[in-house]
Design an enzyme around this catalytic site. Sequence first.
Site, PDB file in Angstrom:
ATOM      1  N   ASP A  81       0.879  -1.264  -0.028  1.00 46.60           N
ATOM      2  CA  ASP A  81       0.054  -0.074   0.014  1.00 46.60           C
ATOM      3  C   ASP A  81       0.935   1.115   0.021  1.00 46.60           C
ATOM      4  O   ASP A  81       2.111   1.280  -0.139  1.00 46.60           O
ATOM      5  CB  ASP A  81      -0.992  -0.022   1.195  1.00 46.60           C
ATOM      6  N   ASN A 227     -10.137  -0.016  -0.858  1.00 47.30           N
ATOM      7  CA  ASN A 227      -9.265  -0.363   0.298  1.00 47.30           C
ATOM      8  C   ASN A 227     -10.113  -0.067   1.651  1.00 47.30           C
ATOM      9  O   ASN A 227     -10.645   0.901   1.766  1.00 47.30           O
ATOM     10  CB  ASN A 227      -8.306   0.888   0.355  1.00 47.30           C
ATOM     11  N   ILE A 228      -9.936  -1.004   2.366  1.00 45.01           N
ATOM     12  CA  ILE A 228     -10.598  -1.328   3.718  1.00 45.01           C
ATOM     13  C   ILE A 228      -9.699  -1.496   4.738  1.00 45.01           C
ATOM     14  O   ILE A 228      -8.772  -2.555   4.412  1.00 45.01           O
ATOM     15  CB  ILE A 228     -11.777  -2.315   3.644  1.00 45.01           C
TER      16      ILE A 228
END
Length: 276
Positions: A81, A227-228
């Site tokens: 990320d 995205n979580i």
Amino acid sequence: MLVTLNDILPDAANSDYAIPCCNVFGYEEGRAIVEAAESLKSPIILAANKDMVDFMGVEALAKMLLSLANGSSTEVCVHLDHTYDEGIVFNAMHHGFSSVMFDGSQLSLEENIRRTKNVAQVAHALGVSVEGEIGSVAYKEGRDHIKSINTSPEDAYRYATESNLDAMAIAIGNVHRLTTPDSVIDYPLLEAIRNRVTNVPLVIHGTTGIKEEDIKRLKKTRVAKFNIGTSLRMAMGSNLRRLMNEEQDKFDKMYFMQKAMPFVQAEAERIIQLLR
């Protein structure tokens, strides 16, 4: 089965579903998320964020996440990320990450394009996919230096066409690390971006802060990846606290983690079903 973003996002971008990208903060969460994906026969993206990279290092994270991906019956992308340093990005590729995000959102447009293009050149030679960000998705807490800048459709077009990236994160009212769905999505801005960017899947960060009705609407656009992180951390942390308070004579970490993992799996399953 290990895959890249290019294996799973293009079809999602051209359909009415999206793929969840779940930030992983330990083996237990990663295993629970993969088990959720396997139970629903859905592809999943396991993401390592900056906090985990700082804590564990790229090599250890790669070994942990790749073991989950390679042992899974479903498609699993192992993704680095938000990363601002090319050295870390290249190290992640070296250790087997199948996807990386070079985040040049705090740079000028020209520098963001140039540096993302350099990362993409190396990544594509190694069969690795690349995500970038244009505009800047702010944080509710934790990274005060990150600006809040909505994505310019013209900048998005230039970034998508000149950087050679595979997926593009945009800022349209979404915010990182919200614990309640308070984001206000700018749909006219999204439409303007969609009209300019037709060949690159779009990405939304800060999904926990977005209302379910907005998520259902967004997944029908070219947004292919959500995205979580926060809701998964809440599922683990809140239930660990409750379970430990309920059994204060117990002290074994594995005992409590195994009891908390089903709550993470349930939250991951909820997210997967929401994005279908």
